[in-house]
Design a protein around this motif. Structure first.
Motif, PDB file in Angstrom:
ATOM      1  N   ILE A 244      12.260 -16.417  -2.399  1.00  9.18           N
ATOM      2  CA  ILE A 244      13.294 -17.724  -2.532  1.00  9.18           C
ATOM      3  C   ILE A 244      12.712 -18.735  -3.111  1.00  9.18           C
ATOM      4  O   ILE A 244      13.240 -19.330  -4.132  1.00  9.18           O
ATOM      5  N   LEU A 245      11.519 -19.305  -2.629  1.00 10.09           N
ATOM      6  CA  LEU A 245      10.900 -20.195  -2.874  1.00 10.09           C
ATOM      7  C   LEU A 245      10.514 -20.073  -4.498  1.00 10.09           C
ATOM      8  O   LEU A 245      10.574 -20.863  -5.496  1.00 10.09           O
ATOM      9  N   ALA A 246       9.909 -18.927  -4.821  1.00 10.84           N
ATOM     10  CA  ALA A 246       9.512 -18.648  -6.452  1.00 10.84           C
ATOM     11  C   ALA A 246      10.773 -18.683  -7.015  1.00 10.84           C
ATOM     12  O   ALA A 246      10.754 -19.377  -8.285  1.00 10.84           O
ATOM     13  N   CYS A 247      11.746 -18.301  -6.766  1.00 11.04           N
ATOM     14  CA  CYS A 247      13.183 -18.333  -7.544  1.00 11.04           C
ATOM     15  C   CYS A 247      13.652 -19.787  -7.556  1.00 11.04           C
ATOM     16  O   CYS A 247      14.030 -20.207  -8.660  1.00 11.04           O
TER      17      CYS A 247
ATOM     18  N   THR B 296       0.832  -1.073   0.049  1.00 18.18           N
ATOM     19  CA  THR B 296       0.059  -0.083  -0.103  1.00 18.18           C
ATOM     20  C   THR B 296       0.901   1.158  -0.008  1.00 18.18           C
ATOM     21  O   THR B 296       2.234   1.155   0.365  1.00 18.18           O
ATOM     22  N   PRO B 297       0.340   2.436  -0.406  1.00 15.13           N
ATOM     23  CA  PRO B 297       1.043   3.416  -0.283  1.00 15.13           C
ATOM     24  C   PRO B 297       1.603   4.086   0.891  1.00 15.13           C
ATOM     25  O   PRO B 297       2.590   4.775   1.224  1.00 15.13           O
ATOM     26  N   TRP B 298       0.834   3.648   1.996  1.00 15.82           N
ATOM     27  CA  TRP B 298       1.144   3.852   3.407  1.00 15.82           C
ATOM     28  C   TRP B 298       2.134   3.053   4.044  1.00 15.82           C
ATOM     29  O   TRP B 298       2.214   3.171   5.319  1.00 15.82           O
ATOM     30  N   SER B 299       2.647   1.929   3.306  1.00 18.85           N
ATOM     31  CA  SER B 299       3.704   0.924   3.978  1.00 18.85           C
ATOM     32  C   SER B 299       4.957   1.547   4.191  1.00 18.85           C
ATOM     33  O   SER B 299       5.173   2.391   3.525  1.00 18.85           O
ATOM     34  N   ASN B 300       5.825   0.777   4.798  1.00 19.70           N
ATOM     35  CA  ASN B 300       7.089   1.277   4.716  1.00 19.70           C
ATOM     36  C   ASN B 300       7.894   1.257   3.211  1.00 19.70           C
ATOM     37  O   ASN B 300       8.694   1.965   2.923  1.00 19.70           O
ATOM     38  N   THR B 301       7.526   0.304   2.413  1.00 18.88           N
ATOM     39  CA  THR B 301       7.975   0.329   1.162  1.00 18.88           C
ATOM     40  C   THR B 301       6.926   0.227   0.291  1.00 18.88           C
ATOM     41  O   THR B 301       6.559  -0.630  -0.504  1.00 18.88           O
ATOM     42  N   PRO B 302       6.347   1.439  -0.217  1.00 20.73           N
ATOM     43  CA  PRO B 302       5.119   1.700  -1.008  1.00 20.73           C
ATOM     44  C   PRO B 302       5.507   1.117  -2.406  1.00 20.73           C
ATOM     45  O   PRO B 302       6.533   1.272  -2.971  1.00 20.73           O
ATOM     46  N   TYR B 303       4.374   0.522  -2.800  1.00 20.50           N
ATOM     47  CA  TYR B 303       4.452  -0.137  -4.310  1.00 20.50           C
ATOM     48  C   TYR B 303       5.441  -1.049  -4.515  1.00 20.50           C
ATOM     49  O   TYR B 303       5.536  -1.525  -5.761  1.00 20.50           O
ATOM     50  N   ASP B 304       5.895  -1.555  -3.592  1.00 18.77           N
ATOM     51  CA  ASP B 304       7.054  -2.914  -3.749  1.00 18.77           C
ATOM     52  C   ASP B 304       6.173  -4.147  -3.764  1.00 18.77           C
ATOM     53  O   ASP B 304       4.984  -4.067  -3.442  1.00 18.77           O
ATOM     54  N   LEU B 305       6.756  -5.126  -4.549  1.00 17.37           N
ATOM     55  CA  LEU B 305       5.761  -6.182  -4.708  1.00 17.37           C
ATOM     56  C   LEU B 305       5.494  -6.924  -3.378  1.00 17.37           C
ATOM     57  O   LEU B 305       6.423  -6.786  -2.385  1.00 17.37           O
ATOM     58  N   SER B 306       4.517  -7.299  -2.963  1.00 13.88           N
ATOM     59  CA  SER B 306       4.132  -7.708  -1.681  1.00 13.88           C
ATOM     60  C   SER B 306       4.403  -9.216  -1.384  1.00 13.88           C
ATOM     61  O   SER B 306       4.634  -9.810  -2.372  1.00 13.88           O
TER      62      SER B 306
ATOM     63  N   TRP C 260       4.637 -12.749  -4.045  1.00 11.35           N
ATOM     64  CA  TRP C 260       5.758 -13.895  -3.907  1.00 11.35           C
ATOM     65  C   TRP C 260       5.031 -15.058  -3.549  1.00 11.35           C
ATOM     66  O   TRP C 260       5.466 -16.319  -4.380  1.00 11.35           O
ATOM     67  N   ALA C 261       4.298 -15.221  -2.675  1.00 11.60           N
ATOM     68  CA  ALA C 261       3.547 -16.352  -2.390  1.00 11.60           C
ATOM     69  C   ALA C 261       2.934 -17.065  -3.643  1.00 11.60           C
ATOM     70  O   ALA C 261       2.691 -18.369  -3.993  1.00 11.60           O
ATOM     71  N   ILE C 262       1.926 -16.245  -4.023  1.00 13.98           N
ATOM     72  CA  ILE C 262       1.017 -16.553  -5.427  1.00 13.98           C
ATOM     73  C   ILE C 262       2.048 -16.994  -6.502  1.00 13.98           C
ATOM     74  O   ILE C 262       1.841 -18.078  -6.991  1.00 13.98           O
ATOM     75  N   LEU C 263       3.304 -16.343  -6.670  1.00 15.39           N
ATOM     76  CA  LEU C 263       4.193 -16.749  -7.785  1.00 15.39           C
ATOM     77  C   LEU C 263       4.841 -17.980  -7.437  1.00 15.39           C
ATOM     78  O   LEU C 263       4.900 -18.870  -8.360  1.00 15.39           O
ATOM     79  N   ALA C 264       5.298 -18.335  -6.244  1.00 17.16           N
ATOM     80  CA  ALA C 264       5.631 -19.566  -5.886  1.00 17.16           C
ATOM     81  C   ALA C 264       4.675 -20.593  -6.159  1.00 17.16           C
ATOM     82  O   ALA C 264       5.078 -21.767  -6.799  1.00 17.16           O
ATOM     83  N   CYS C 265       3.438 -20.267  -5.910  1.00 13.81           N
ATOM     84  CA  CYS C 265       2.235 -21.500  -6.002  1.00 13.81           C
ATOM     85  C   CYS C 265       2.128 -21.631  -7.502  1.00 13.81           C
ATOM     86  O   CYS C 265       1.783 -22.832  -7.993  1.00 13.81           O
ATOM     87  N   ARG C 266       2.103 -20.685  -8.283  1.00 16.49           N
ATOM     88  CA  ARG C 266       1.837 -20.701  -9.871  1.00 16.49           C
ATOM     89  C   ARG C 266       3.302 -21.713 -10.246  1.00 16.49           C
ATOM     90  O   ARG C 266       2.776 -22.551 -11.083  1.00 16.49           O
ATOM     91  N   LEU C 267       3.984 -21.445  -9.761  1.00 13.75           N
ATOM     92  CA  LEU C 267       5.433 -22.184 -10.249  1.00 13.75           C
ATOM     93  C   LEU C 267       5.317 -23.492  -9.890  1.00 13.75           C
ATOM     94  O   LEU C 267       5.918 -24.527 -10.533  1.00 13.75           O
TER      95      LEU C 267
ATOM     96  N   GLU D  55      10.600 -12.761   2.244  1.00 12.23           N
ATOM     97  CA  GLU D  55      12.168 -13.518   1.752  1.00 12.23           C
ATOM     98  C   GLU D  55      11.863 -15.026   1.245  1.00 12.23           C
ATOM     99  O   GLU D  55      12.154 -15.498   0.261  1.00 12.23           O
ATOM    100  N   PHE D  56      10.995 -15.768   2.238  1.00  8.79           N
ATOM    101  CA  PHE D  56      11.001 -17.136   2.071  1.00  8.79           C
ATOM    102  C   PHE D  56      10.055 -17.217   0.728  1.00  8.79           C
ATOM    103  O   PHE D  56      10.619 -18.034  -0.166  1.00  8.79           O
ATOM    104  N   TRP D  57       9.345 -16.577   0.522  1.00  8.93           N
ATOM    105  CA  TRP D  57       8.270 -16.659  -0.632  1.00  8.93           C
ATOM    106  C   TRP D  57       9.080 -16.334  -1.966  1.00  8.93           C
ATOM    107  O   TRP D  57       8.943 -16.883  -2.938  1.00  8.93           O
TER     108      TRP D  57
END
Lengths: 910, 910
Positions: B828-831, A812-822, A826-833, B824-826
């Motif tokens: 790295i898992l995706a990678c 979210t825009p109000w997080s520490n790292t706005p607009y970074d991949l959440s 990564w979790a969904i990408l890992a599941c896709r792969l 990081e876990f996710w």
């Protein structure tokens, strides 16, 4: 009825290609009427093969030479047309490259005549009998009719180790008990081809040998070798010169040099043999029998194994498409039925969900409400539901089953056609290759550089191929993308409200049609390109030429047909960037985004249009339409009316009629069309479950269309022997492997299947899909727009927008790292792969398992082969005994004709 | 030298298997000395084949029957020993199951005698000549010597379509120019086998036919068919009874029923033919020639194509291992060289890095310093560095190259051995199958249920197979895991400090050894199990029996050898849980964790011990040691001294000597051993780059070991024809495919390769590996230990621990979601998964590309085949001409002997 169709069969020339300029030739109609069948003038010796040539200096036909020239133009027109419509593999003897070559190598007329005489002497020396028929009907064309007498046939059959039926018969027990009932039920599906004789009795076959003449039933010498066999024997003799003298004196090179213009066997006429042409016409090459099995045995008997196998393969493929089409239709219907229960699309369509989306383009577009994407979301569900996952697994296994089924069918046909033990010839050397070798030998008198050079050529061809193809394909795809982006922006910019609402539909539709047109045009270009590249390589034999050409054509056409689809499936909407940080190509064009519910929908439309369009245009327009138009034009040009034309045709002899038919251009275009279709059916089946149904409908027509063409529109091909469909099988196998991977990616990356699953099991508060849509949307603070990209009409929706949403998994825009991949991303990408890895390996394993589980040789066939082997052993043992007895009793009988034992001629139970 | 080795070769019986109980039989030594070679008593007719049987009621040998009984016990002992040492596929004639079966089917002595007589009559009827030799040397054993006269040989050769050399010779141009130099350089590597004749001239071959006798050089009828061919012709006649009468009268069933005890052809003796046995002994079956190529041509000439192909394959495999071993060694050395520059292990070993780790077990263990793992971390680097990734890609391509290379070699051998066009027989029906069919036919008189039943059997076998195997394997692995866990806990508990420091090493070492022992024991058990399961299925033919047995044995042995390795690679340390929430199995056993630097190190130790141990124990102990010990025991038992024994052996005739040799048990065990080794070499090569080197060293010995066995220790096998190595090729192919996937997983999941890359490119502040160790460790607040699991000695390190670290990617205790899997876990898992997908598909594509790029048939061979075909055409054309001339001139010559044309016998340049 019989009278009518037989007239058709015999006189199809009437129906199809009646050339205009010949109308003035109605002389000696009675002298050699068409009734007596294709024989020499004596009415006895059959014409087994015909060579045609231009008659040199036709002084007496000066007036008609213009007509003849006319005819030449027509022929070359037809040739280029046949090039145009995807017939890209005419045999080497007829193609324009060789013709171009020809000009360089062209002999003077005298030289031609000398070479003709030399060749004819060679033929006579081999024992063939010749008769010339120099143009009393067709000006400028001479016919050399060839007849192979009995002893030549025997000699060659022995040398070719032709398997011929022996006197020994047996009744094969091919699953009779089980099949009896099925056969009764399916009786109407079987073509009416001598049903009582074909299946019950089988003559054991043995390689023909003159020393074992007593094994064979030679009572009717006329029909022991059928017309197909006779023709292929004669053509083998022609080719043997190549083999023997290693010079360019064989028929292939003579055709290449223009000494002869064509070489073909004759179509059967009405009276001989057993009306097989008529049966083929009635029971095969007719749309009215579309629901029936094909009379494969008869096709093979008439056209040889190669064409028989093609139609058998096409039949198996079409048959196998039936279950796939049914399951696909059910999957589609399931999607239709469950569209109202789909929670994500319900949420999108729910007016209470008041989600404001970020603009889809810079400046011109404004914020929009998610619920306007309701229609697309609902339509997407039709193709993006759990059933499609099941269906793509099903289709992967279906492909494996199909390959296995075909292998078994092939084995069965090999058994029935007595091809077990047949060895494929490598094919004779190509004239071009021989010339090149000769040139090189003259230059260097060394062998090794030749090998290196041809290797170099090969490598060069491959190297040339890839960047060129990649470049052209890329340019085409990119062009279409640019078109889409710009037209969308233009439409957005316009103030016409109706244009705006129809933006999506218009863009999608026109883009797909443009793609289709480009695909079809490029198809022809690529066909010519592949041919040119293959010619550069100068392959050694006809077979390797054909294989290389096929591979190249396949790669190019495949890339052409599938690159837009691959772009849509895997690249569109992937590298878009995010609001405030979009990815731009060439200045200010933003990469395309997909509609809210994924690109699957657009992929589906593209597939549908490509498949339907290709089939409609290529089949109907090119294969039916253009010949029709050509005929119409020719009829108009001609002075004769229809009746006159028919009368004229009646006067022509078989070999003259066949001369007017198109040349046989090989099976490659037919196979290629089907393989591309197979790719469509298997590769993106996850996104378009109706593909098998479309393919099925197309193929039902395709079979009969091809049948008609072979029976009535082209010269009879020389029967080629083959045990299998060769390289096409490998291509099919490769495709079905690639299909697994592609489907894995389509399911996991293009569809929303994985994100939904992940949401349901990892993030959903109550384990249901409620809240999924919200979960997939990230927040954007409109103050973060880059300067000059904010919408021009920020108040378009009627209120001021602070936060808009976009489809991505970002912080979210109000997080520490706005607009970074959440983390969700990564979790969904890992599941896709993970899904890709699991799907690919599991499905491949299952396919291999199916492959291993189903034996390649059907059980009854292997039993049958075993039993026939025993019968042959028995036969030979008895023969040995007989010989021994003969020797013992010093009987005066000829050693080649030992007393016949009645026991061996009664049908055994094998 | 020659004198010495020829004595060895002729008298190898002396060296190996001198049976004790026969020492009292030294009579008629002079009457039939060993000098005269294996002929009938007339000294003329050669013995082509020998059948042995028990002599019924040996009244006159009453005293010796005890010896005979003794001998029987010895034989059965030997048989069970051979079962024990992995020889799990004795041919059907000798195996204990059949023997058990035999008891049920056993005929009375009279019946046996009747069947013997019947069988012998059959043989005589087929034209074979027989001679009986009833036990004057070996009590209780009768020999039936079989001789095939010339006309029988001709008849059968014609029927078998044996390709025999014709008079037409030609000099093949197989890459001569290029090879000439190479051949000179590698001259010392080639065995000394008539070097001047072998390569330069080749007789064209043609299927033998009595009608074409004039084609063949029949001047020396004795040597036209060599001993191998004669034996296989006779064995074909034996088998033909099976085929012909469909009853159990063939030799296979007679052997199964005990009517005959053995059937074997004879080894060649010194004087005939051309000392091939001696050359084999000197140039092949000797360790001193380990660096040389094998004399494959000679092996094939003596043992037939099947065994020739095995050794050719083994040779190609060993040769291909050389580059793999070199690259593997380089990769390992690279690891050694870079170990000091590896930043992560430097960080671990750095004393300034004062990281406190969480305890490795509950209560007993305490906190520990990361720097104590320094040694392991450094050792791990040897096998876990970027070079191993390269090496596993290299090995995947190596495997593809190997398969291609072998295909080409096979084609070349097929050409040289004239096997092109040879059709594989399906094999004759097995006696058990025939019996079952007969029983069933008697019961039901119907065919279809049989098919179903055998299918049922098959399915049953498979179904039985999987859970059983999975169960047993799982139990074994689980047992070893439990051992490891408990012994580690026990050692931790002990207060002995030296024991503590050696904990890891001790546990690893003993566990690996225990695993090895279990693997070797289970190997034998599984071998027997596979055999039993296959017998349950009652396969139809010998060939299908063998294939099924091979597949089952392979699956079981493979699972056995690899399950501990797979556990170590993929499951160990995966499902451990985290501090405060460990995963427990069976009460309080925590799942095993790996040492800090990954499980790769342990995997490597396990692989090393398994490979070395298996090879050392199975090769040296079983194949060399046990026979030596047996010999020693026998010698002690025997009353004769060494000289006496040798004298006695000198009196024995060839067929008697061969009787004492072990039976030939097929090639399956040899192949199986190699395939498992191939699996070791390719499957986990990412974790153990030295595997190819070990394999290479083993194989160099293995070749000579097998050679010695075939030449001196077993009876001569019946020469089997084969075009390829059959199912083994498929298994190899399957393995090399699985290897790609396994290596992908090893690199991405077992090694630290991916986390390092991800750290370097995504998280590292300066793009270096500094800080990687810290990044991989999560924080744990010791107050979160579950009650009763906190260490008993919290002050073990000398200070109070608040926060300890553990290897995982989890959120910190002070985050919103403590101990959850982190982003990081996710990532790295995706990678990791992306790497698997990319690696698998890229490597598979590359393998397929290699497969496609290298033509299956070498260019020179295909050229050669083409040219030989032309030569044969020429030959036949000339023959035809000759015949015609003969007919024309009405010459009185015999039609079977047309005038010989000198032109066709001079060597042509082919």
């Amino acid at each position: 009825m019989t009278q009518h169709t037989s007239r058709l069969c015999k006189g199809y020339f009437t129906k199809k290609e009646s050339d205009g300029p010949l109308n003035s030739l109605k002389s000696d109609e009675a002298a050699s009427g068409p009734k007596q069948g294709p024989t020499f003038q004596d009415g006895q010796r059959r014409v087994d093969y015909v060579l045609t040539y231009h008659i040199q200096k036709p002084r007496s036909f000066r007036r008609k030479t213009s007509h003849f020239g006319d005819y030449r133009i027509l022929r070359s027109l037809r040739r280029s047309l046949s090039m145009m419509r995807g017939r890209d593999t005419p045999p080497p003897k007829e193609d324009p490259e060789v013709a171009a070559h020809k000009h360089r190598l062209d002999y003077h007329e005298d030289d031609k005549r000398f070479r003709q005489t030399e060749f004819e002497d060679n033929l006579r020396e081999m024992g063939l009998e010749l008769e010339k028929d120099e143009g009393n009907k067709i000006p400028g064309i001479g016919f050399l009719k060839i007849h192979a007498p009995w002893n030549v046939l025997c000699r060659e059959a022995e040398f070719m180790k032709l398997k011929m039926p022996t006197k020994k018969v047996c009744t094969p027990m091919l699953k009779q008990r089980i099949n009896l009932f099925i056969r009764k039920v399916t009786a109407p599906l079987h073509p009416k081809v001598e049903p009582n004789r074909a299946q019950n009795v089988k003559h054991l076959s043995h390689p023909f040998s003159r020393e074992k003449q007593h094994l064979f039933d030679l009572s009717d010498r006329e029909s022991f070798f059928d017309s197909k066999t006779r023709a292929s024997i004669v053509s083998t003799i022609d080719l043997k010169f190549d083999l023997l003298k290693m010079t360019i004196t064989g028929i292939t090179s003579l055709l290449g040099n223009g000494v002869y213009t064509a070489a073909y066997p004759l179509h059967d006429t009405l009276f001989y043999p057993l009306l097989s042409c008529q049966i083929l016409y009635e029971e095969w090459a007719s749309y009215s029998v579309f629901y029936k099995y094909q009379p494969i045995g008869l096709i093979r008997k008439y056209f040889g194994e190669k064409i028989g196998l093609y139609f058998a393969w096409l039949g198996v493929y079409t048959q196998m498409l039936i279950p796939a089409a049914i399951v696909g239709a059910i999957v589609f219907l399931y999607g239709c039925a469950t569209v109202d229960n789909d929670i994500p699309s319900m949420e999108i369509c729910d007016p209470r969900n008041n989600i404001t989306m970020c603009p889809l383009c810079d400046r011109a577009c404004s914020y929009w409400k998610l619920k306007t994407a309701c229609g697309t979301a609902r339509a997407s569900h039709l193709f993006d539901n759990p059933a499609t996952v099941f269906f793509s697994i099903f289709m992967a296994l279906w492909a494996a089953m199909f390959m296995e089924h075909w292998k078994r069918r092939q084995m069965r046909l090999n058994y029935i056609w007595d091809l077990t033990g047949f060895e494929e010839e490598e094919g004779h050397h190509r004239a071009e290759y021989e010339i090149q070798v000769m040139q090189k030998t003259l230059k260097k008198q060394d062998m090794s550089p030749k090998v290196n050079l041809s290797l170099f050529h090969e490598v060069e061809g491959h190297l040339l191929l890839s960047p060129l193809q990649v470049g052209v394909t890329f340019a085409v795809v990119f062009g279409v993308i640019l078109y889409r982006i710009s037209i969308r922006a233009a439409l957005h910019m316009s103030s016409n409200p109706t244009a705006r609402t129809n933006i999506r539909a218009t863009v999608k539709g026109t883009a797909a049609v443009i793609n289709l047109v480009i695909i079809i045009i490029m198809d022809e270009v690529y066909g010519a390109l592949a041919r040119w590249l293959t010619l550069l390589e100068v392959p050694k034999t006809d077979k390797s030429f054909e294989e290389r050409l096929i591979i190249k054509t396949f790669v190019l056409k495949f890339a052409n047909a599938f690159s837009p689809i691959v772009y849509l499936a895997f690249f569109r909407g992937r590298m878009v960037g995010r609001p405030g940080d979009y990815l731009y190509v060439i200045g200010s064009y933003r990469m395309e985004e997909c509609a809210h519910a994924g690109c699957l929908m657009e992929l589906c439309i593209q597939l549908c249009i490509t498949m339907l369009g290709k089939q409609l245009i290529q089949n109907n327009l090119f294969e039916i339409g253009i010949p029709k138009i050509k005929k119409l034009i020719r009829r108009r040009k001609s002075d004769m009316d229809s009746q006159q034309q028919e009368d004229y045709n009646m006067t022509l002899q078989r070999h003259e009629k066949d001369h007017f038919l198109g040349p046989f251009v090989g099976l490659s275009p037919e196979y290629m069309e089907m393989i591309i279709q197979f790719g469509m059916v298997t590769l993106f089946v996850a996104s378009f479950p109706l593909a098998p149904l479309f393919a099925l409908l197309n193929n039902i027509i395709e079979i009969r269309l091809d049948a008609k063409k072979f029976v009535t529109e082209v010269r009879r091909p020389i029967a080629g022997s083959a045990k299998d469909i060769g390289i096409w099988y490998n291509l099919l196998r490769g495709l079905s492997k690639v299909a697994v991977i592609v489907n894995a990616f389509v399911i996991s990356f293009t569809s929303d299947f994985i994100p939904r699953l992940v949401y349901q099991y990892m993030y959903s508060p109550d384990g249901s899909m409620h809240g999924f849509v919200n979960h997939t949307l990230s927040y954007f603070n409109v103050s973060d727009f880059q300067p000059g990209t904010a919408p021009l009409q920020p108040m378009h929706l009627g209120y001021e927008v602070q936060i808009c949403r976009y489809k991505d998994y970002r912080e979210t825009p109000w997080s520490n790292t706005p607009y970074d991949l959440s983390k969700e991303f990564w979790a969904i990408l890992a599941c896709r792969l993970a899904f890709v890895v699991v799907f690919q390996n599991v499905v491949m394993l299952m396919s291999d398992f199916v492959d291993w589980l189903i034996p390649d040789i059907p059980k009854d066939i292997s039993l049958q082969i075993h039993k026939e082997k025993i019968l042959m052993v028995e036969l030979f043992m008895k023969e040995e005994e007989g010989k021994k007895l003969l020797r013992d009793s010093h009987a005066k009988q000829s050693p080649l004709q030992p007393r016949s034992r009645p026991a061996s001629h009664t049908p055994s139970n094998c």
